[in-house]
Design a protein around this motif. Structure first.
Motif, PDB file in Angstrom:
ATOM      1  N   GLU A 121     -19.209 -25.600 -13.888  1.00  0.00           N
ATOM      2  CA  GLU A 121     -18.127 -25.873 -12.938  1.00  0.00           C
ATOM      3  C   GLU A 121     -17.008 -24.845 -13.078  1.00  0.00           C
ATOM      4  O   GLU A 121     -16.506 -24.306 -12.081  1.00  0.00           O
ATOM      5  CB  GLU A 121     -17.563 -27.284 -13.163  1.00  0.00           C
ATOM      6  N   THR A 122     -16.605 -24.586 -14.309  1.00  0.00           N
ATOM      7  CA  THR A 122     -15.522 -23.638 -14.555  1.00  0.00           C
ATOM      8  C   THR A 122     -15.924 -22.228 -14.145  1.00  0.00           C
ATOM      9  O   THR A 122     -15.100 -21.462 -13.627  1.00  0.00           O
ATOM     10  CB  THR A 122     -15.124 -23.663 -16.039  1.00  0.00           C
ATOM     11  N   GLU A 125     -15.474 -21.837 -10.488  1.00  0.00           N
ATOM     12  CA  GLU A 125     -14.053 -21.724 -10.162  1.00  0.00           C
ATOM     13  C   GLU A 125     -13.521 -20.340 -10.521  1.00  0.00           C
ATOM     14  O   GLU A 125     -12.705 -19.762  -9.790  1.00  0.00           O
ATOM     15  CB  GLU A 125     -13.268 -22.809 -10.907  1.00  0.00           C
ATOM     16  N   ARG A 128     -14.419 -17.841  -7.831  1.00  0.00           N
ATOM     17  CA  ARG A 128     -13.650 -18.033  -6.593  1.00  0.00           C
ATOM     18  C   ARG A 128     -12.198 -17.593  -6.740  1.00  0.00           C
ATOM     19  O   ARG A 128     -11.602 -17.104  -5.771  1.00  0.00           O
ATOM     20  CB  ARG A 128     -13.686 -19.499  -6.179  1.00  0.00           C
ATOM     21  N   SER A 129     -11.622 -17.768  -7.915  1.00  0.00           N
ATOM     22  CA  SER A 129     -10.171 -17.604  -8.066  1.00  0.00           C
ATOM     23  C   SER A 129      -9.737 -16.296  -8.725  1.00  0.00           C
ATOM     24  O   SER A 129      -8.542 -15.993  -8.755  1.00  0.00           O
ATOM     25  CB  SER A 129      -9.600 -18.780  -8.869  1.00  0.00           C
TER      26      SER A 129
END
Length: 349
Positions: A121-122, A125, A128-129
């Protein structure tokens, strides 16, 4: 059927089984009574449980050991055989050992899987970020469009992440300078200008300022990005098939415990079996709820991986030979980037 070291009787165990049990018994350093009592009280640690499982006899050997009586032509002589006879007096002893080992390892397996799915999950992220990663992608896209300006590929809006790995294969006229080297130089120039610019005018630098600017820009391009995408690199080392298998094994283990409880209940609820069944039922209630949570975490994590793959790769994760391929591609790209940046750093010094 094998023969023991004693010549006056025939052993019910095959020679290899006999030798293995004898070796493991010496390693346990416990009496038969202590092992049987601990097995009945669910008081054995992981190492002892694993050792006991290695002693599990074949069905043929188990039957022959159980049939051994004082007047039988097949006798129990050495400690290995007498130990096995005592353990087999406990109902479904080795199925019980297997259930106890599963329970002993359950928490650590659950925590491991939680950590894996959280890492996935991390990692999604992070991709994306990460502003620096997006700047790199923009620089690669811009460079590619410039190179293909006079072709029908000169106005591309996106590219696959795997393309990043090809940047070290495309070389300039000198046959040495790679396209990735050029992209890094562009990032350094743009990042350095951003770090030192104080007006809308093109800044002028002294040699020392220019060296400092390039050094800071290089650090931002490499060190910063590598730390930003730390979980991406961790996710790249994972195997989706292995993770899925681990979750399935965790679920199947509950079924095995349920079967052991059913077998113990079928032979009658003597005190030891009743305590064992109560303990197992209590564990199963907790474990089933935990497994549902693990399966939910797995579903969320894999869904995010599929989304990020479609976002960057344009291919659904289920169509990939390796669903975590995107993380592997980025990790390998970061390795190439680190190598090129070190090269650039040495040239700038």
């Amino acid at each position: 059927m094998g023969f023991s070291l004693f010549s006056n009787y025939t052993s019910p165990l095959h020679l290899r089984s006999f030798q293995n049990i004898a070796i493991l018994l010496r390693a346990l350093n416990l009496t038969t009574e202590e092992v049987c009592e601990a097995l009945l009280e669910d008081a054995l640690g992981t190492e002892l449980l694993e050792s006991l499982l290695k002693m599990a006899p074949t069905k043929e050997e188990e039957q022959k050991v159980k049939e051994c009586e004082d007047d039988s032509p097949v006798k129990l002589g050495p400690a290995a055989e007498r130990f096995l006879k005592a353990v087999l007096h406990i109902p479904f002893a080795f199925k019980r050992v297997d259930a106890m080992l599963y329970i002993t390892n359950f928490e650590s397996h659950v925590e491991y899987l939680k950590k894996c799915f959280q890492t996935l999950e991390t990692a999604c992220e992070e991709l994306r970020s990460s502003r620096m990663f997006l700047k790199l992608l923009e620089a690669v896209l811009k460079t590619g469009n410039c190179m293909n300006a006079r072709t029908n590929q000169g106005d591309a809006q996106a590219f696959k992440i795997d393309t990043l790995l090809k940047l070290v294969d495309v070389k300039g006229a000198d046959g040495k300078t790679t396209l990735l080297y050029f992209v890094v130089q562009e990032i350094i120039r743009a990042q350095g200008a951003h770090l030192f610019s104080t007006s809308n005018q093109t800044p002028k630098y002294t040699p020392n300022e220019d060296a400092k600017r390039r050094k800071l820009a290089l650090q931002a391009a490499v060190s910063g990005l590598s730390s930003e995408l730390n979980n991406v690199k961790r996710a790249a080392a994972m195997d989706s098939d292995v993770l899925g298998s681990d979750v399935s094994k965790l679920s199947r283990g509950i079924g095995n415990i349920r079967e052991v409880v059913r077998l113990n209940q079928a032979v009658g609820l003597v005190e030891s079996s009743q305590k064992f069944c109560e303990s197992m039922n209590s564990f199963m209630q907790m474990a089933e709820e935990e497994i549902i949570r693990i399966q939910a975490l797995e579903s969320v994590a894999l869904s995010l991986v599929k989304e990020i793959t479609e976002y960057f790769h344009g291919i659904p994760a289920k169509e990939e030979a390796h669903p975590f391929r995107i993380f592997m591609a980025v990790r390998d790209f970061l390795t190439n980037l680190d190598w090129v940046c070190k090269e650039v750093g040495m040239i700038n010094e």
